[in-house]
Design a protein around this motif. Structure first.
Motif, mmCIF file in Angstrom:
data_model
loop_
_atom_site.group_PDB
_atom_site.id
_atom_site.type_symbol
_atom_site.label_atom_id
_atom_site.label_comp_id
_atom_site.label_asym_id
_atom_site.label_seq_id
_atom_site.Cartn_x
_atom_site.Cartn_y
_atom_site.Cartn_z
ATOM 1 N N LEU A 23 0.857 -1.188 0.000
ATOM 2 C CA LEU A 23 0.000 0.000 0.000
ATOM 3 C C LEU A 23 0.895 1.241 0.000
ATOM 4 C CD1 LEU A 23 -3.193 0.429 1.940
ATOM 5 C CD2 LEU A 23 -1.411 2.056 2.477
ATOM 6 N N ILE A 24 0.602 2.176 -0.891
ATOM 7 C CA ILE A 24 1.480 3.352 -1.014
ATOM 8 C C ILE A 24 1.023 4.458 -0.067
ATOM 9 C CG2 ILE A 24 2.334 5.133 -2.576
ATOM 10 C CD1 ILE A 24 1.955 3.134 -4.874
ATOM 11 N N ILE A 25 1.936 4.830 0.839
ATOM 12 C CA ILE A 25 1.662 5.958 1.737
ATOM 13 C C ILE A 25 2.637 7.083 1.387
ATOM 14 C CG2 ILE A 25 1.563 6.764 4.131
ATOM 15 C CD1 ILE A 25 1.207 3.917 5.056
ATOM 16 N N SER A 26 2.137 8.235 0.996
ATOM 17 C CA SER A 26 3.032 9.363 0.696
ATOM 18 C C SER A 26 2.928 10.423 1.778
ATOM 19 C CB SER A 26 2.667 10.001 -0.640
ATOM 20 O OG SER A 26 2.861 9.084 -1.676
ATOM 21 N N ILE A 27 4.094 10.900 2.198
ATOM 22 C CA ILE A 27 4.119 12.017 3.145
ATOM 23 C C ILE A 27 4.326 13.274 2.314
ATOM 24 C CG2 ILE A 27 5.298 12.988 5.160
ATOM 25 C CD1 ILE A 27 6.292 10.143 5.761
ATOM 26 N N ILE A 28 3.336 14.145 2.292
ATOM 27 C CA ILE A 28 3.439 15.313 1.407
ATOM 28 C C ILE A 28 3.188 16.601 2.205
ATOM 29 C CG2 ILE A 28 2.581 13.924 -0.530
ATOM 30 C CD1 ILE A 28 0.278 16.535 0.307
ATOM 31 N N GLY A 29 3.551 17.722 1.604
ATOM 32 C CA GLY A 29 3.308 19.017 2.254
ATOM 33 C C GLY A 29 4.274 20.048 1.729
#
Ligand SMILES: Nc1nc2c(ncn2[C@@H]2O[C@H](COP(=O)(O)OP(=O)(O)OP(=O)(O)O)[C@@H](O)[C@H]2O)c(=O)[nH]1
Ligand SMILES: [Mg+2]
Length: 450
Positions: free
Chosen positions: A226-232
């Motif tokens: 499962l792809i989890i992206s940390i963005i901001g």
């Protein structure tokens, strides 16, 4: 099957170290092909006495008579072996020197060579020991890192999908013969009735196929993670967060906004589930060419994500507006505010306050992630049939299209034609029709020795 047979119709005997890297306690060299027994004789002085019996042997260099190692030898006689050919296994000590010496001897024998990646499995396929979906299952079993991935792969290997396709094939063939009979005895009264009847039967088959197509995305999550992206925005502490979550320094942290330029991806098991955790470049209108590419990659990653952790910090009021990035309804979002060690007010609802510096709030963040992982993975739990490969998805899509077209046709001959297309597409799952192009790619997914 042209290119396939051209590559593999050759009669050479192949060998490989099948048990992973050296040094190790035990190493297994596997030999398959017409000269396997000859190889056994050259190295141990004797051909094996009986198949499937373990014999203790000295491995000796036939040119120098030097003793190399003592170990076990097993013969799997054709056609009852993995490849369908005579297979010899030497279980030696997993020593680099032993393996090197045995390789040297084997290579000195005419028509004996090192196996290509996946070549043992190719021969197994070629000799009808495994069908294509079982080969795919085997790749996935070997590559499985979590139990959920292993269960999924075993379903493929044990032939669940083959069972389903056979089932569907029988149903479609029954319909086809019904149509052919109707064509033979065509008269208006019968045709009207037949049409209604046929469309009803097709609906029940379409239902099964649609269910499989709908679950494709979920089962892909099992296979690939499962792809989890940390963005901001830049400098809010995204890299600090990934380092906390993975407990290691995978991403560079500085106080210079725009530090992370490329996606940093970590494959990990989170609560037992396979996950790809990604740190991304801070989202802003970058001037620098490299950073600009990094931002584009971040946007791409947002679109691919199953879960987005959207980060702000103490100085920013609002998280990034994700509505502008066309994310799908299936994507979950967790909003977090980092650097909470620098603030006093925790007054925003629906936001998780954390500090990558002090570890504050991570327990809460992880429990939110856990709930989302459970719900995404549980969607696939009780499904008997799941497809996770793009190839399977394309085939089922093709069948679905044939069935949609079937329902629209107003002439029996054209309906029959659509059914034939559908049946032909089904055959591609097990790989006995029309699949040359993808064989090379598939077998290359194996390591040498399999
Ligand atoms: N006080 C405090 N500082 C933090 C915290 N987390 C990160 N920082 C600091 O914030 C700065 C930026 O951290 P990074 O993790 O590099 O931020 P980023 O979001 O990855 O930045 P870019 O890669 O440039 O987009 C560094 O100086 C960190 O030490 C925190 O929880 N509290
Ligand atoms: Mg960063």
């Amino acid at each position: 099957m042209g290119s396939f047979l051209k590559n593999f119709g050759n009669n050479s005997t192949i060998f490989a170290f099948s048990s992973g890297s050296v040094p190790s306690g035990v190493g297994i060299i596997r030999i398959s092909g017409p000269l396997s027994l000859k190889c056994a004789k050259i190295i141990t002085g004797d051909e094996p006495k009986k198949p499937r019996i373990v014999e203790l042997k000295n491995f000796v260099n036939p040119n120098t008579n030097d003793y190399i190692d003592r170990g076990l030898m097993i013969w799997f006689n054709k056609p009852n072996s993995f490849t369908g050919e005579d297979i010899i296994e030497f279980h030696t000590h997993g020593s680099m020197a032993v393996v090197d010496l045995l390789y040297e001897i084997l290579l000195s024998i005419d028509n004996v060579r090192i196996a290509e990646p996946g070549e043992f499995t190719r021969r197994s396929f070629e000799n009808n020991k495994l069908n294509l979906e079982q080969v795919e299952g085997l790749v996935d079993v070997i590559n499985a890192e979590t139990k959920i991935q292993l269960d999924h792969a075993n379903k493929l290997l044990l032939g669940n999908l083959g069972e389903l396709t056979e089932n569907l094939r029988v149903k479609l063939l029954a319909l086809l013969s019904e149509i052919e009979a109707a064509i033979e005895f065509e008269d208006d009264g019968i045709v009207l009735d037949t049409f209604k009847n046929l469309n009803l039967k097709i609906d029940s088959i379409s239902e099964i196929i649609n269910d499989i197509l709908v679950n494709y995305q979920n089962s892909q999550i099992i296979r690939d993670g499962l792809i989890i992206s940390i963005i901001g925005p830049p400098n809010v502490g995204k890299s600090s967060i990934i380092n906390r979550l993975t407990n290691s320094d995978v991403s560079i942290i500085t106080n210079i906004p725009g530090t992370t330029r490329d996606i940093v991806e970590v494959k990990l098991k989170l609560f037992g589930y396979p996950v790809l955790l990604r740190d991304t470049a801070g989202l802003r209108h970058a001037q620098d060419v490299v950073e600009k590419i990094g931002v584009e990659k971040s946007i791409e990653s947002i679109k691919q994500s199953d879960l987005i952790i959207s980060v702000t910090d103490n100085e920013l009021d609002l998280p990034i507006d994700l509505n502008t990035y066309n994310i799908t309804d299936n994507t979950s979002i967790i909003e977090v505010q980092n650097k909470s060690d620098l603030i006093r007010d925790f007054n925003k609802n629906d936001i998780i306050y954390i500090s990558a510096k002090t570890n504050f709030g991570f327990e809460k963040l992880l429990s939110h992630i856990k709930i989302i992982l459970e719900s995404k993975f549980n969607q696939t739990k009780n499904k008997m049939y799941l497809i996770s490969r793009k190839r399977h998805h394309e085939i089922f899509q093709e069948i679905s299209n044939s069935l949609i077209s079937f329902k629209k046709q107003t002439e029996l001959e054209l309906k029959a034609e659509d059914l034939r297309f559908g049946i032909q597409s089904l055959g591609k799952i097990t790989g006995r029709v029309d699949v040359e192009d993808m064989l090379d790619k598939l077998f290359n997914e194996f390591c040498i020795g399999k």
